[in-house]
Write a protein that holds these residues in place. Structure first.
Motif, mmCIF file in Angstrom:
data_model
loop_
_atom_site.group_PDB
_atom_site.id
_atom_site.type_symbol
_atom_site.label_atom_id
_atom_site.label_comp_id
_atom_site.label_asym_id
_atom_site.label_seq_id
_atom_site.Cartn_x
_atom_site.Cartn_y
_atom_site.Cartn_z
ATOM 1 N N UNK A 146 0.825 -1.207 0.000
ATOM 2 C CA UNK A 146 0.000 0.000 0.000
ATOM 3 C C UNK A 146 0.859 1.256 0.000
ATOM 4 N N UNK A 147 1.916 1.237 0.825
ATOM 5 C CA UNK A 147 2.810 2.398 0.910
ATOM 6 C C UNK A 147 3.451 2.680 -0.445
ATOM 7 N N UNK A 148 3.924 1.617 -1.101
ATOM 8 C CA UNK A 148 4.606 1.801 -2.385
ATOM 9 C C UNK A 148 3.647 2.319 -3.458
ATOM 10 N N UNK A 149 2.477 1.704 -3.546
ATOM 11 C CA UNK A 149 1.528 2.122 -4.590
ATOM 12 C C UNK A 149 1.011 3.539 -4.338
ATOM 13 N N UNK A 150 0.631 3.810 -3.078
ATOM 14 C CA UNK A 150 0.116 5.147 -2.762
ATOM 15 C C UNK A 150 1.169 6.217 -2.981
ATOM 16 N N UNK A 151 2.393 5.904 -2.573
ATOM 17 C CA UNK A 151 3.482 6.872 -2.749
ATOM 18 C C UNK A 151 3.684 7.191 -4.215
ATOM 19 N N UNK A 152 3.628 6.158 -5.035
ATOM 20 C CA UNK A 152 3.783 6.356 -6.477
ATOM 21 C C UNK A 152 2.669 7.259 -7.011
ATOM 22 N N UNK A 153 1.471 7.075 -6.436
ATOM 23 C CA UNK A 153 0.344 7.881 -6.899
ATOM 24 C C UNK A 153 0.459 9.347 -6.513
ATOM 25 N N UNK A 154 1.004 9.608 -5.312
ATOM 26 C CA UNK A 154 1.019 11.005 -4.860
ATOM 27 C C UNK A 154 2.346 11.712 -5.153
ATOM 28 N N UNK A 155 3.380 10.954 -5.507
ATOM 29 C CA UNK A 155 4.674 11.593 -5.791
ATOM 30 C C UNK A 155 4.566 12.679 -6.873
ATOM 31 N N UNK A 156 3.790 12.445 -7.953
ATOM 32 C CA UNK A 156 3.656 13.520 -8.953
ATOM 33 C C UNK A 156 3.070 14.806 -8.372
ATOM 34 N N UNK A 157 2.075 14.651 -7.485
ATOM 35 C CA UNK A 157 1.497 15.839 -6.847
ATOM 36 C C UNK A 157 2.568 16.583 -6.070
ATOM 37 N N UNK A 158 3.345 15.817 -5.288
ATOM 38 C CA UNK A 158 4.403 16.445 -4.493
ATOM 39 C C UNK A 158 5.417 17.122 -5.416
ATOM 40 N N UNK A 159 5.779 16.444 -6.500
ATOM 41 C CA UNK A 159 6.785 16.995 -7.409
ATOM 42 C C UNK A 159 6.294 18.297 -8.036
ATOM 43 N N UNK A 160 5.058 18.301 -8.496
ATOM 44 C CA UNK A 160 4.545 19.489 -9.186
ATOM 45 C C UNK A 160 4.360 20.668 -8.234
ATOM 46 N N UNK A 161 3.830 20.390 -7.028
ATOM 47 C CA UNK A 161 3.668 21.497 -6.082
ATOM 48 C C UNK A 161 5.036 21.999 -5.615
ATOM 49 N N UNK A 162 5.987 21.076 -5.434
ATOM 50 C CA UNK A 162 7.333 21.501 -5.037
ATOM 51 C C UNK A 162 7.967 22.354 -6.123
ATOM 52 N N UNK A 163 7.750 21.951 -7.365
ATOM 53 C CA UNK A 163 8.316 22.692 -8.494
ATOM 54 C C UNK A 163 7.775 24.121 -8.510
ATOM 55 N N UNK A 164 6.460 24.243 -8.315
ATOM 56 C CA UNK A 164 5.860 25.579 -8.267
ATOM 57 C C UNK A 164 6.470 26.392 -7.134
ATOM 58 N N UNK A 165 6.608 25.737 -5.973
ATOM 59 C CA UNK A 165 7.166 26.444 -4.816
ATOM 60 C C UNK A 165 8.607 26.872 -5.076
ATOM 61 N N UNK A 166 9.386 25.986 -5.686
ATOM 62 C CA UNK A 166 10.794 26.286 -5.953
ATOM 63 C C UNK A 166 10.917 27.427 -6.956
ATOM 64 N N UNK A 167 10.029 27.411 -7.946
ATOM 65 C CA UNK A 167 10.106 28.464 -8.964
ATOM 66 C C UNK A 167 9.694 29.821 -8.428
ATOM 67 N N UNK A 168 8.975 29.835 -7.309
ATOM 68 C CA UNK A 168 8.566 31.124 -6.763
ATOM 69 C C UNK A 168 9.662 31.735 -5.888
ATOM 70 N N UNK A 169 10.774 31.022 -5.710
ATOM 71 C CA UNK A 169 11.905 31.599 -4.976
ATOM 72 C C UNK A 169 12.502 32.726 -5.841
ATOM 73 N N UNK A 170 12.623 33.935 -5.259
ATOM 74 C CA UNK A 170 13.069 35.077 -6.072
ATOM 75 C C UNK A 170 14.410 34.827 -6.765
ATOM 76 N N UNK A 171 14.505 35.295 -8.033
ATOM 77 C CA UNK A 171 15.735 35.049 -8.785
ATOM 78 C C UNK A 171 16.903 35.863 -8.234
ATOM 79 N N UNK A 172 16.608 36.914 -7.441
ATOM 80 C CA UNK A 172 17.710 37.685 -6.848
ATOM 81 C C UNK A 172 18.555 36.807 -5.932
ATOM 82 N N UNK A 173 17.908 35.840 -5.291
ATOM 83 C CA UNK A 173 18.668 34.954 -4.404
ATOM 84 C C UNK A 173 19.688 34.155 -5.207
ATOM 85 N N UNK A 174 19.240 33.706 -6.388
ATOM 86 C CA UNK A 174 20.129 32.918 -7.236
ATOM 87 C C UNK A 174 21.336 33.750 -7.644
#
Lengths: 286, 258
Positions: A146-174
Motif C-alpha cells: 500500500x505504501x509503495x503504490x500510494x506513494x507512487x500515486x502522490x509523488x507527482x502531486x508532491x513533485x509538481x507542487x514543489x516545483x511551483x514552490x521552488x520556482x517562486x523563490x526570487x531570482x535575486x537569491x540565485x
C-alpha cells in the motif's frame, strides 16, 4: 450598466458561489452526521476505539475501528515518507540539473502520471508488485504494498507542487548566491528549500489528504485484514477500503456504522490538519 | 590591504550577445587597482551586462554568449579552466535591489564563508569584522540572529556589502547600489563605497552623475551605437568631465543628452 452596479452584481455572484461551495461541504458533513446518528445512539463513539475487533454484523457485534484508522494513517505516513523526498528531489532535478528540453518532457510526463486513475495503479500493484513482495515475504498483500503504490500515486502531486514552490523563490537569491561563489548544492539546501518549505509542505499535505482518502488502490494491494500490523509485510485494512468492501450489505444499521467510521476518519484528518497548521505558518522565515 | 599598482581588470574587444541580439560590442576597458571607476550612460546600453561579464554572472542567462578577452589580475576569466568559485570570491558584487537571503543576519555572512571552507572559528571573526567594515555592526550587534529581511533597505544593502567583504575580495562591482534606497541611506552607502578607495578596485554603475563626480577616480561612458552598447569615452574623471574627446559623451555628462 454603471460600474457600480457591475461591481455589485459581481460581488453577488461571487459570494453566491462561495456560499454554495462552502454550503455543500457543510451539507456533506451534516449528511454524514445524520446517517451516522443511529450508530452513534446505539453503539456510541467510544466502542469504536475500545472494542478489540471489527465484527459489526455478528450476533455479539464488535465495532473496533481503530486498527483501520491506524492502517489508514500508517499507509499515508509511509507513502508521504517516500513520496516527499522523491517528489522534492524530482522538482530540484528538473529546476537545477536538467537541460531545458528534457525538463519540458519530464514535467509533462509527471503531469500525466498524476492523471492515471487509481484503479490502474492498484491493478499494477496487484499483478506485479504484490507477487514481488510475496517472493520475499508472503503474503504480499501488505502495508508495504500500500505504501509503495500510494506513494507512487502522490509523488507527482508532491513533485509538481514543489516545483511551483521552488520556482517562486526570487531570482535575486540565485544571482546573489552565484555572485558570492556559493555552489548549487548549498544554494539549494540553505536557500531554495527553506524558502519554498511552505509551498512544499502544502503540497505534501495535499498529497497526504489524497492518500488517506484513496480507496481503490489500497483495497487491491493491502490484503484488507483489520489489524494493527506488526511489521511492514502484514496485511492491513484502511477505513476507506472497509467502507467500500462492506457498503454492499444493505442493513440500515451496518450502513450507519460505516458512515460513522467515515465521519471518524474525517475528524481524524481535521485533527491532524489542526496540529500541522501552526507548524506550516512558522516555517516562513520572517 | 593596500593593493599593488597596475590594472586589476583589462577587457579587450568584448562582445556580448543574447541570442541573435548583440547588446555589447567592441568594448575595451581597464580599471586601475585601488581606484573607483564609475560606469555611466543612458538606460539599456549594457552597463549592468558589462558588470556581470566580469564575474561571469552572464553564465546564468540562457542564450548569452560572451566573446573577447577579460583579464582579472593577469588571468583570463573567460577560459574554461578558470575557477569560478575562486573568481567570485575575489570579485564581490552588489545589486540594485538589496538581496539578503531569507535567513539571519549572521547566516547571511557565514553561509558563503562556509561554502569557501573557512574554519568555524574564523567565520565568527569575519562576520563581526565585515559588519564593522560595512558600518553596520553597531546597528545589528544585538540581533545577529534575527532575520535579515527585517532590516531597512539601507541596512540590507550594507549587509549585502558586508557579505561580499567577508570573503576579502580584491574587486567590488556595484550595480546601481543606491537607486533603490532613500536619500539618507543612499548617502550612507555612497560614503561606504567611497571609503573603499585605495583598498579595493571598485566598479560602480550609476545613473547619478553627481554621485559619480563625488566618488569616482575614473569614468567610462557607455552609449548605444548601431543598436549595440559600447564605451565611447574613458579616462580620469576630471579630464572626462572637463574635456571630453567624444562630443556625445560631453553632452551626456553635461546633462544635455541621455
Amino acid at each position: 450598466m454603471s460600474p457600480r452596479l457591475n461591481d455589485r452584481v459581481l460581488t453577488l455572484v461571487l459570494s453566491g458561489a462561495a456560499i454554495v461551495s462552502g454550503g455543500l461541504v457543510l451539507l456533506v458533513f451534516l449528511f454524514l452526521a445524520k446517517q451516522s446518528l443511529p450508530a452513534i445512539v446505539s453503539v456510541g463513539i467510544s466502542r469504536l476505539f475500545f472494542d478489540s475487533h471489527w465484527h459489526p454484523t455478528a450476533t455479539n457485534p464488535q465495532f473496533g475501528v481503530w486498527p483501520m484508522i491506524a492502517g489508514s494513517c500508517l499507509v499515508t505516513i509511509g507513502a508521504i515518507g517516500w513520496a516527499l523526498p522523491v517528489g522534492l528531489g524530482t522538482a530540484v532535478a528538473i529546476e537545477f540539473y536538467s537541460f531545458k528540453y528534457v525538463m519540458g518532457f519530464l514535467t509533462r510526463f509527471i503531469e500525466l502520471l498524476g492523471g492515471v486513475p487509481s484503479v490502474v495503479f492498484g491493478f499494477w500493484g496487484l499483478v506485479s508488485l504484490v507477487p514481488a513482495i510475496s517472493y520475499f515475504h508472503p503474503p504480499g498483500q501488505s502495508l508495504i504494498a500500500g505504501i509503495l503504490v500510494l506513494g507512487l500515486m502522490v509523488a507527482p502531486t508532491v513533485a509538481l507542487t514543489s516545483l511551483t514552490a521552488i520556482r517562486s523563490v526570487p531570482s535575486e537569491y540565485r544571482r546573489g548566491a552565484v555572485a558570492l561563489g556559493v555552489g548549487r548544492v548549498r544554494f539549494i539546501c540553505s536557500i531554495v528549500v527553506p524558502t519554498a518549505a511552505r509551498g512544499i509542505a502544502g503540497g505534501a499535505l495535499l498529497a497526504a489528504a489524497r492518500a488517506i482518502g484513496e480507496t481503490m488502490a489500497v483495497l487491491m494491494v493491502c490484503g484488507n485484514i483489520p489489524q494493527i500490523p506488526k511489521n511492514l509485510f502484514e496485511p492491513i485494512r484502511t477505513v476507506t477500503a472497509n467502507i467500500a468492501l462492506e457498503m454492499g450489505d444493505d442493513t440500515v444499521f451496518h450502513r450507519s456504522v460505516l458512515f460513522l467510521t467515515g465521519l471518524v476518519l474525517m475528524l481524524v484528518v481535521m485533527i491532524i490538519l489542526g496540529i500541522v497548521e501552526p507548524f506550516r505558518k512558522r516555517v516562513a522565515y520572517e | 590591504m593596500i593593493a599593488p599598482p597596475g590594472n586589476a581588470i583589462e577587457v579587450k574587444q568584448l562582445q556580448v550577445r543574447y541570442g541573435s541580439r548583440t547588446v555589447l560590442g567592441d568594448v575595451n576597458f581597464s580599471a586601475s587597482r585601488g581606484k573607483v571607476t564609475a560606469l555611466v550612460g543612458p538606460s539599456g546600453c549594457g552597463k549592468s551586462t558589462f558588470l556581470s561579464t566580469l564575474n561571469r554572472l552572464t553564465d546564468l542567462v540562457p542564450g548569452c554568449h560572451v566573446s573577447g578577452e577579460i583579464w582579472v589580475d593577469h588571468c583570463r576569466i573567460d577560459s574554461p579552466d578558470c575557477d569560478l568559485g575562486q573568481l567570485r570570491r575575489r570579485i564581490g558584487m552588489v545589486f540594485q535591489k538589496p538581496n539578503p537571503f531569507p535567513m539571519s543576519i549572521k547566516k547571511n555572512i557565514a553561509m558563503p564563508l562556509k561554502e569557501h571552507r573557512f574554519a568555524k572559528s574564523e567565520i565568527n571573526d569575519r562576520v563581526e569584522d565585515s559588519l564593522i567594515k560595512a558600518g553596520l555592526w553597531n546597528e545589528v550587534k544585538e540581533r545577529l540572529n534575527h532575520s535579515a529581511l527585517r532590516l531597512s533597505g539601507g541596512q540590507m544593502q550594507r549587509l549585502c556589502i558586508a557579505r561580499a567583504l567577508a570573503l576579502e575580495p580584491e574587486i567590488m562591482l556595484f550595480d546601481e547600489p543606491c537607486s533603490a534606497l532613500d536619500p539618507v541611506s543612499s548617502d550612507v552607502v555612497e560614503d561606504l563605497i567611497a571609503s573603499f578607495r585605495g583598498q579595493l578596485t571598485v566598479l560602480i554603475v550609476t545613473h547619478n552623475l553627481s554621485q559619480a563626480n563625488r566618488i569616482a577616480d575614473d569614468v567610462s561612458v557607455f552609449w548605444i551605437r548601431e543598436n549595440t552598447g559600447t564605451i565611447i569615452e574613458s579616462g580620469p574623471l576630471k579630464r572626462v568631465f572637463s574635456a571630453p574627446q567624444d562630443p556625445i559623451a560631453g553632452a551626456f555628462l553635461q546633462g544635455r543628452r541621455g
